[in-house]
Design a protein around this motif. Structure first.
Motif, PDB file in Angstrom:
ATOM      1  N   GLU A   5      15.179  30.591  17.143  1.00 39.63           N
ATOM      2  CA  GLU A   5      15.915  29.736  16.210  1.00 39.63           C
ATOM      3  C   GLU A   5      15.808  28.266  16.617  1.00 39.63           C
ATOM      4  N   ASP A   6      15.869  27.995  17.925  1.00 37.60           N
ATOM      5  CA  ASP A   6      15.712  26.620  18.409  1.00 37.60           C
ATOM      6  C   ASP A   6      14.323  26.081  18.105  1.00 37.60           C
ATOM      7  N   LEU A   7      13.297  26.931  18.298  1.00 46.60           N
ATOM      8  CA  LEU A   7      11.920  26.529  17.994  1.00 46.60           C
ATOM      9  C   LEU A   7      11.789  26.211  16.509  1.00 46.60           C
ATOM     10  N   TYR A   8      12.319  27.082  15.656  1.00 46.35           N
ATOM     11  CA  TYR A   8      12.251  26.858  14.213  1.00 46.35           C
ATOM     12  C   TYR A   8      12.967  25.570  13.837  1.00 46.35           C
ATOM     13  N   ARG A   9      14.124  25.322  14.426  1.00 42.23           N
ATOM     14  CA  ARG A   9      14.872  24.098  14.143  1.00 42.23           C
ATOM     15  C   ARG A   9      14.049  22.869  14.533  1.00 42.23           C
ATOM     16  N   GLU A  10      13.356  22.952  15.668  1.00 35.98           N
ATOM     17  CA  GLU A  10      12.519  21.836  16.121  1.00 35.98           C
ATOM     18  C   GLU A  10      11.350  21.586  15.179  1.00 35.98           C
ATOM     19  N   ILE A  11      10.737  22.660  14.686  1.00 32.68           N
ATOM     20  CA  ILE A  11       9.622  22.518  13.736  1.00 32.68           C
ATOM     21  C   ILE A  11      10.108  21.814  12.473  1.00 32.68           C
ATOM     22  N   ILE A  12      11.252  22.244  11.950  1.00 37.32           N
ATOM     23  CA  ILE A  12      11.816  21.639  10.737  1.00 37.32           C
ATOM     24  C   ILE A  12      12.139  20.170  10.981  1.00 37.32           C
ATOM     25  N   LEU A  13      12.784  19.867  12.094  1.00 38.58           N
ATOM     26  CA  LEU A  13      13.139  18.473  12.397  1.00 38.58           C
ATOM     27  C   LEU A  13      11.902  17.606  12.618  1.00 38.58           C
ATOM     28  N   ASN A  18       8.712  13.221  11.057  1.00 38.84           N
ATOM     29  CA  ASN A  18       7.301  12.801  11.005  1.00 38.84           C
ATOM     30  C   ASN A  18       6.598  13.535   9.870  1.00 38.84           C
ATOM     31  N   PRO A  19       6.939  13.203   8.630  1.00 33.87           N
ATOM     32  CA  PRO A  19       6.366  13.956   7.503  1.00 33.87           C
ATOM     33  C   PRO A  19       4.853  13.800   7.426  1.00 33.87           C
ATOM     34  N   ARG A  20       4.205  14.910   7.126  1.00 34.26           N
ATOM     35  CA  ARG A  20       2.757  14.924   6.955  1.00 34.26           C
ATOM     36  C   ARG A  20       2.420  14.567   5.512  1.00 34.26           C
ATOM     37  N   ASN A  21       1.301  13.894   5.328  1.00 29.45           N
ATOM     38  CA  ASN A  21       0.759  13.584   3.997  1.00 29.45           C
ATOM     39  C   ASN A  21       1.756  12.827   3.122  1.00 29.45           C
ATOM     40  N   ARG A  22       2.517  11.944   3.727  1.00 30.69           N
ATOM     41  CA  ARG A  22       3.501  11.141   3.004  1.00 30.69           C
ATOM     42  C   ARG A  22       2.778   9.989   2.330  1.00 30.69           C
ATOM     43  N   GLY A  23       3.136   9.696   1.090  1.00 27.68           N
ATOM     44  CA  GLY A  23       2.561   8.564   0.389  1.00 27.68           C
ATOM     45  C   GLY A  23       2.203   8.895  -1.039  1.00 27.68           C
ATOM     46  N   GLU A  24       1.273   8.114  -1.569  1.00 30.87           N
ATOM     47  CA  GLU A  24       0.851   8.270  -2.960  1.00 30.87           C
ATOM     48  C   GLU A  24      -0.670   8.291  -3.029  1.00 30.87           C
ATOM     49  N   LEU A  25      -1.167   8.824  -4.130  1.00 28.36           N
ATOM     50  CA  LEU A  25      -2.596   8.763  -4.461  1.00 28.36           C
ATOM     51  C   LEU A  25      -2.720   8.068  -5.808  1.00 28.36           C
ATOM     52  N   PRO A  26      -3.811   7.350  -6.046  1.00 33.52           N
ATOM     53  CA  PRO A  26      -3.987   6.708  -7.347  1.00 33.52           C
ATOM     54  C   PRO A  26      -4.058   7.743  -8.474  1.00 33.52           C
ATOM     55  N   THR A  27      -3.309   7.468  -9.535  1.00 30.74           N
ATOM     56  CA  THR A  27      -3.318   8.370 -10.694  1.00 30.74           C
ATOM     57  C   THR A  27      -3.822   7.631 -11.914  1.00 30.74           C
ATOM     58  N   PRO A  28      -4.798   8.156 -12.636  1.00 27.78           N
ATOM     59  CA  PRO A  28      -5.751   9.152 -12.172  1.00 27.78           C
ATOM     60  C   PRO A  28      -6.650   8.562 -11.084  1.00 27.78           C
ATOM     61  N   PRO A  29      -7.419   9.344 -10.416  1.00 24.10           N
ATOM     62  CA  PRO A  29      -7.818  10.712 -10.693  1.00 24.10           C
ATOM     63  C   PRO A  29      -6.786  11.752 -10.256  1.00 24.10           C
ATOM     64  N   ALA A  30      -5.901  11.410  -9.327  1.00 27.50           N
ATOM     65  CA  ALA A  30      -4.919  12.408  -8.887  1.00 27.50           C
ATOM     66  C   ALA A  30      -3.902  12.668 -10.004  1.00 27.50           C
ATOM     67  N   GLN A  69      12.701  17.950   2.433  1.00 27.27           N
ATOM     68  CA  GLN A  69      11.637  17.074   2.892  1.00 27.27           C
ATOM     69  C   GLN A  69      10.741  17.755   3.922  1.00 27.27           C
ATOM     70  N   SER A  70      11.320  18.562   4.799  1.00 28.59           N
ATOM     71  CA  SER A  70      10.521  19.313   5.767  1.00 28.59           C
ATOM     72  C   SER A  70       9.645  20.341   5.071  1.00 28.59           C
ATOM     73  N   SER A  71      10.223  21.028   4.096  1.00 32.60           N
ATOM     74  CA  SER A  71       9.458  22.030   3.355  1.00 32.60           C
ATOM     75  C   SER A  71       8.276  21.378   2.641  1.00 32.60           C
ATOM     76  N   ALA A  72       8.494  20.196   2.061  1.00 30.14           N
ATOM     77  CA  ALA A  72       7.412  19.479   1.376  1.00 30.14           C
ATOM     78  C   ALA A  72       6.308  19.092   2.359  1.00 30.14           C
ATOM     79  N   SER A  73       6.698  18.604   3.522  1.00 25.85           N
ATOM     80  CA  SER A  73       5.723  18.223   4.534  1.00 25.85           C
ATOM     81  C   SER A  73       4.925  19.437   5.008  1.00 25.85           C
ATOM     82  N   MET A  74       5.623  20.523   5.288  1.00 28.79           N
ATOM     83  CA  MET A  74       4.968  21.739   5.754  1.00 28.79           C
ATOM     84  C   MET A  74       4.043  22.309   4.681  1.00 28.79           C
TER      85      MET A  74
END
Length: 161
Positions: A5-13, A18-30, A69-74
């Motif tokens: 449970e502690d490991l899982y809590r650390e992964i979520i935190l 430190n969210p992965r892939n945070r930001g925007e892409l130009p639309t279009p093409p995205a 936010q963690s779920s989105a990053s993951m």
């Protein structure tokens, strides 16, 4: 298992801080798609670049609780670079993991449950979010980005037709 449970809590935190892939892409093409949970105010924006049946790039933006936010990053880390079919299998497997209570909350009749083939999908670090099912009101937080991604994939499929 307190250690797990502690490991899982650390992964979520870690994903929240430190969210992965945070930001925007130009639309279009995205393709840009928004998700919103009116119950708690969580907002997710998914930028999706699908090329040749593959999630070539993906960015996440928005605001909300640590679970959303963690779920989105993951999710972005798990889906980026996968084929659309692999991404859809991950969506089904994740929603299946979260569906212990969700089907009763949504009034679903079992539609969208993971198929037998999805049982082979390895969720890895995403399993850290499994504890959310103990708190049914938080399931919507964890699944918001996944539902938004599914909508985005559906819309890109329609645009490509």
């Amino acid at each position: 298992m307190p250690g797990l449970e502690d490991l899982y809590r650390e992964i979520i935190l870690d994903h929240y801080r430190n969210p992965r892939n945070r930001g925007e892409l130009p639309t279009p093409p995205a393709h840009r798609v928004e998700g919103f949970n009116p119950l708690c105010g969580d907002e997710i924006v998914v930028y999706l670049d699908v090329e040749d049946g593959k999630v070539a790039d993906m960015r996440i933006n928005g605001q909300g609780c640590s679970i959303s936010q963690s779920s989105a990053s993951m999710m972005s880390a798990a889906v980026k670079g996968k084929t659309v079919d692999e991404a859809r299998a991950l969506i089904r497997a994740f929603k299946g993991m979260m569906s212990i209570h969700e089907s009763r909350l949504d009034g679903e009749d079992g539609e969208g449950e993971p198929s037998a083939a999805d049982g082979d999908v390895k969720l890895g670090d995403l399993e850290a979010l499994q504890g959310v099912v103990k708190f049914p009101v938080r399931i919507k937080c964890a699944t918001l980005s996944w539902i938004t991604l599914q909508q985005g994939l559906d819309e890109t499929l329609l645009e490509g037709s």
